[in-house]
Structures are given as C-alpha cells and as structure tokens.
Design an enzyme around this catalytic site. Structure first.
Site, PDB file in Angstrom:
ATOM      1  N   PRO A  89      45.957  35.620  40.378  1.00 21.86           N
ATOM      2  CA  PRO A  89      47.025  35.748  41.374  1.00 21.86           C
ATOM      3  C   PRO A  89      47.890  36.988  41.124  1.00 21.86           C
ATOM      4  CG  PRO A  89      46.959  33.511  40.484  1.00 21.86           C
ATOM      5  CD  PRO A  89      46.058  34.353  39.634  1.00 21.86           C
ATOM      6  N   GLU A 116      46.213  27.694  32.446  1.00 18.06           N
ATOM      7  CA  GLU A 116      47.462  28.365  32.786  1.00 18.06           C
ATOM      8  C   GLU A 116      47.263  29.848  33.018  1.00 18.06           C
ATOM      9  OE1 GLU A 116      51.471  28.689  33.665  1.00 18.06           O
ATOM     10  OE2 GLU A 116      50.200  26.922  33.457  1.00 18.06           O
ATOM     11  N   ARG A 154      27.446  41.875  51.789  1.00 17.19           N
ATOM     12  CA  ARG A 154      27.088  42.173  53.180  1.00 17.19           C
ATOM     13  C   ARG A 154      27.142  43.669  53.491  1.00 17.19           C
ATOM     14  NH1 ARG A 154      31.151  42.801  56.713  1.00 17.19           N
ATOM     15  NH2 ARG A 154      29.994  41.765  58.393  1.00 17.19           N
ATOM     16  N   ASP A 169      33.756  46.289  61.562  1.00 12.47           N
ATOM     17  CA  ASP A 169      34.503  45.096  61.194  1.00 12.47           C
ATOM     18  C   ASP A 169      36.001  45.331  61.258  1.00 12.47           C
ATOM     19  OD1 ASP A 169      32.390  43.419  60.676  1.00 12.47           O
ATOM     20  OD2 ASP A 169      32.230  44.004  58.582  1.00 12.47           O
TER      21      ASP A 169
END
Length: 240
Positions: A89, A116, A154, A169
């Site tokens: 994160p 953690e 991809r 895209d």
C-alpha cells in the site's frame, strides 16, 4: 517474458494464471509463470516466515531471509536481469505507463507480502520497484500481483489478436476510452449516435476523441493538465 511470484499462498494463483488471456499468452510462449512458496526457503525448522516487530506493536512482520533467498532463486532461473516488484500500500500507484514499461522486461519477480508488513530491509535492499494498486489495504499482495501480471501480459507482442486494442485502451494516451456501441442500433429506444452509423471515418475519429476528452473531464479530471480544463468543443455543443 518470465514472471515469478513469491507468495505464502501459492494455491491462489492457478485459477487466474490458467484462465483467459493469461493462459493463452503462456500457450503462445509469450510468457512463462512460476509460483514459489516463500516458506520453502525458510531456514527455520518450522518453515516460519514472520516474527514480532522490534519496538513492539500489533501484528507480525515478514522476515527478510526467506524472501531474499526466494528472490535469489527466481533470479538465477533466467539469464536476463530482473525487476523485483514489491506489492505494498506504500508503493507508487500502478499505472498504464508502468504496465507498458514492464512489458519490455524479460523477467519480473513479484513479492506478495502478508501480516503487518515487510522487514524494511526487503524494501531497501531487494526490491527495485514498489507498487500499489490503490489507496486501500488488503490481506496480502497476491491479488495485486495478479492485477499487474494481467495488465502487463496483455501488452506482450502477439498476445492480443489486434494490437490496436492495447494501443487505444483507456489511459494509453492520457484519456479514458470513448464509449462503445454494437448491434442493435436501437435498443429499447436508446439509439446509437448517428455519427457512428455514417461511415465517415474522419467524423467518427473526431467524435471518439471528443467523447474521450469529455468522459475524462467528468470522471477523472485529475488526468487532465490544468491548461486543458476548458472544453475545446463547447462552441459546437449546439450542433451535437
């Protein structure tokens, strides 16, 4: 390309890697996937991979030894230099530009954390990149690693039947993608825009560009430069 996944839960990967476009990419020999259980590299007799944090605090921390050794093993399996990616994160937000850059590499090693967090030495001395797939916390990095694997795979040569699909895209040119329509031309009274039925390629291209710009302004204005905040098509609204 070779992709190596370092994880405490290898059973999470087969369903994703052996389905859809990811499976087809491996069958076309555009990529090879290898999943490694971090516990297999632990020097602890109980295959332990976590420990209490120095200084106290809640949760357990992933220890460096098994992660470093697992990454070294994966790195030795390919002749090319590898990018070692930490899923966290705290990492920089993963973008389409990152996917396009990574698609040019020969080997990616993706480390999936749990507990953690990581011992900081993994971040400081092992990882070459640290990515986050969003501003939220998950139980582990496995799903994030699969997201990156999908977005990169991809883009590899020969994977998509039509290379234009990747080139146009959302985010590839800094804008969200324009709306798409297919048959029928009239569904429950909701009609396809006339310009798309006209066969006039120049007008269709202009309409799609305009729609992409407007959709981006409405949904993701943060993607637009401040100088592009005004609507370049506003004067023509009455004709649309």
């Amino acid at each position: 390309m070779r992709m190596d996944f370092l994880t405490l839960f290898p059973e999470m990967f087969p369903g994703v890697l052996q389905s859809s476009m990811l499976k087809q990419a491996e069958e076309k020999e555009a990529v090879s996937y290898f999943v490694h259980n971090i516990r297999d590299f632990s020097e602890n007799k109980h295959r332990k991979t976590d420990d209490y944090p120095y200084g106290g605090g809640a949760g357990m921390v992933l220890t460096p030894q098994p992660v470093f050794d697992a990454a070294a093993y994966a790195d030795q399996q390919a002749a090319a230099s590898s990018r070692i990616i930490l899923l966290s994160p705290q990492g920089q937000p993963f973008t389409q530009n990152d996917a396009e850059e990574l698609a040019g590499e020969e080997q990616l090693i993706l480390i999936c954390g749990h507990y953690e967090g990581y011992d900081e030495r993994i971040r400081s001395y092992l990882a070459t990149d640290e990515f986050s797939i969003g501003d939220f916390v998950m139980t582990g990095g496995e799903l994030g690693a699969m997201v990156i694997a999908d977005s990169v795979t991809r883009l590899l040569p020969g994977v998509l039947g039509n290379t234009e699909s990747a080139e146009k895209d959302s985010f590839s040119d800094g804008l969200l993608e324009h709306p798409h329509y297919t048959r029928p031309a009239d569904f429950r009274g909701w009609k396809v825009p006339e310009v798309l039925l006209s066969g006039h390629h120049e007008n269709i291209a202009a309409w799609r560009r305009e729609q992409a710009w407007r959709r981006t302004r409405e949904r993701r204005p943060d993607l637009l430069a401040p100088s592009a905040s005004s609507d370049p098509w506003k004067e023509n609204d009455k004709n649309r």
